[in-house]
Structures are given as C-alpha cells and as structure tokens.
Design an enzyme around this catalytic site. Sequence first.
Site, short mmCIF file in Angstrom:
data_model
loop_
_atom_site.label_atom_id
_atom_site.label_comp_id
_atom_site.label_asym_id
_atom_site.label_seq_id
_atom_site.Cartn_x
_atom_site.Cartn_y
_atom_site.Cartn_z
N GLY A 1 -38.15 -13.29 7.13
CA GLY A 1 -37.29 -13.92 8.14
C GLY A 1 -36.93 -12.94 9.24
O GLY A 1 -36.90 -13.29 10.43
N LYS B 1 -25.33 -11.04 10.70
CA LYS B 1 -25.79 -9.65 10.52
C LYS B 1 -26.61 -9.19 11.74
O LYS B 1 -26.62 -8.02 12.09
CB LYS B 1 -26.64 -9.58 9.23
CG LYS B 1 -27.06 -8.19 8.82
CD LYS B 1 -27.97 -8.24 7.60
CE LYS B 1 -29.35 -8.60 8.05
NZ LYS B 1 -30.41 -8.64 7.14
N ASN C 1 -25.41 -23.82 4.91
CA ASN C 1 -26.48 -22.84 4.68
C ASN C 1 -25.92 -21.42 4.90
O ASN C 1 -26.21 -20.76 5.89
CB ASN C 1 -27.67 -23.13 5.60
CG ASN C 1 -28.89 -22.32 5.24
OD1 ASN C 1 -28.84 -21.39 4.45
ND2 ASN C 1 -30.01 -22.67 5.85
N ILE D 1 -36.55 -20.93 11.65
CA ILE D 1 -37.15 -19.79 10.93
C ILE D 1 -37.08 -20.21 9.47
O ILE D 1 -35.99 -20.37 8.92
CB ILE D 1 -36.37 -18.47 11.12
CG1 ILE D 1 -36.49 -17.95 12.55
CG2 ILE D 1 -36.91 -17.41 10.13
CD1 ILE D 1 -35.78 -16.61 12.79
N TYR D 2 -38.22 -20.44 8.88
CA TYR D 2 -38.28 -20.83 7.47
C TYR D 2 -39.29 -19.97 6.74
O TYR D 2 -40.35 -19.64 7.28
CB TYR D 2 -38.68 -22.31 7.33
CG TYR D 2 -37.55 -23.25 7.67
CD1 TYR D 2 -36.49 -23.43 6.78
CD2 TYR D 2 -37.53 -23.94 8.86
CE1 TYR D 2 -35.44 -24.27 7.10
CE2 TYR D 2 -36.50 -24.79 9.19
CZ TYR D 2 -35.45 -24.96 8.29
OH TYR D 2 -34.41 -25.79 8.61
N TYR E 1 -27.79 -14.53 10.44
CA TYR E 1 -27.61 -14.49 11.89
C TYR E 1 -26.40 -13.65 12.29
O TYR E 1 -26.45 -12.93 13.29
CB TYR E 1 -27.54 -15.91 12.47
CG TYR E 1 -28.88 -16.60 12.38
CD1 TYR E 1 -29.98 -16.08 13.07
CD2 TYR E 1 -29.07 -17.71 11.59
CE1 TYR E 1 -31.23 -16.68 12.97
CE2 TYR E 1 -30.32 -18.32 11.49
CZ TYR E 1 -31.39 -17.80 12.18
OH TYR E 1 -32.63 -18.38 12.08
#
Length: 173
Positions: A109, A145, A136, A97-98, A143
């Site tokens: 995102g 969250k 990162n 996911i970018y 993720y």
Amino acid sequence: MESIKIKKATEQDIDRLQLIGKQTFAETFSSENSEENMREYLEKEFSIEKLKSELTDENSEFYFAKLDNETIGYLKINIGQSQTEIKGTNSLEIERIYVLREFYGKKVGQILYYKAIEIAKGNNVDYVWLGVWEQNLRAIRFYEKNGFVEFNKHVFVLGEDEQTDIMMKLKLN
C-alpha cells in the site's frame, strides 16, 4: 523474493483489473456488509463496461502492484473532472488503494501511495485527497501516518446501505 513492481494498467488488463478489484474489495469489506449489498456493489462498480470507461478516461489511471508477475494490489487516481467529488484542477484524488489481504503489512500500500504522490507532484497539484470509510480504521491510520488530515465527510452508498466516508487531504504545495 523479487521486489514489487508498479505497472500502469491498460485496456488489455481489464480482466485482471476486474479480478483484483472485486477480490480486494470483498476481502476488505465483506465482513461488515450484507452479502446482497456486496454483490450489488461489486457487479455495478466492477462491471467490464464501467472499468472500460474508466480505463479510457484520460483523467483516470490505474496501476498494478506486481510481485513475481502476480498482481497483488492496485491504485486508482483521478484528476480534473474525473474526480468523484472535488472537481478542482489543483488536486488529485486517490480513489482506491487496495492490496490482497495476504500481502498486508508488506508495504505494498505504501509503494502504491508513493506512486500516487509522484503523479500528483508531476501534475503540480496543490493537494491530494481521498474518502475512506469511517469504520476502516486501518486505512485511516495509514493515511494519518502519511500526513493526511480530515476535512469533511460524505455519504458512500454500498448496495442499499448509506455509509459515511471521512474525506482526508494532504497539502503538497
């Protein structure tokens, strides 16, 4: 401002996919990696040949996030044997996911993530998993969250550099 639309990528989108893939990866990781390692990785991972084989793989799918006809991010998911590591049939991998940096904080995102979860539920998988670089922190928080928990680590090679990815998963069923 128009709303963000999600569109499945096809072979006709290969140039756009290569462009958004290289740009978002470079924006995300260039500051922490050598120019040489980045160049080698981008040329290999986002070559037309590699993208073409991924786009024609029935167990992999790409989705673009579009705003006013501009591609601002993308998602790549894998199921079955196309998953990079866990080859179980009861899971779905979010490989990428970018989002373009200028759209950080605008829920792009999250919209792509919801698309991945929708596909996972449609495939009736037990869990969704992914690997995220241990440095990162922004992605790791995202993720966490969303309910993901760490379950393992693996090595990710960027050019000549071996890095550690944290493997995370979310149980659906």
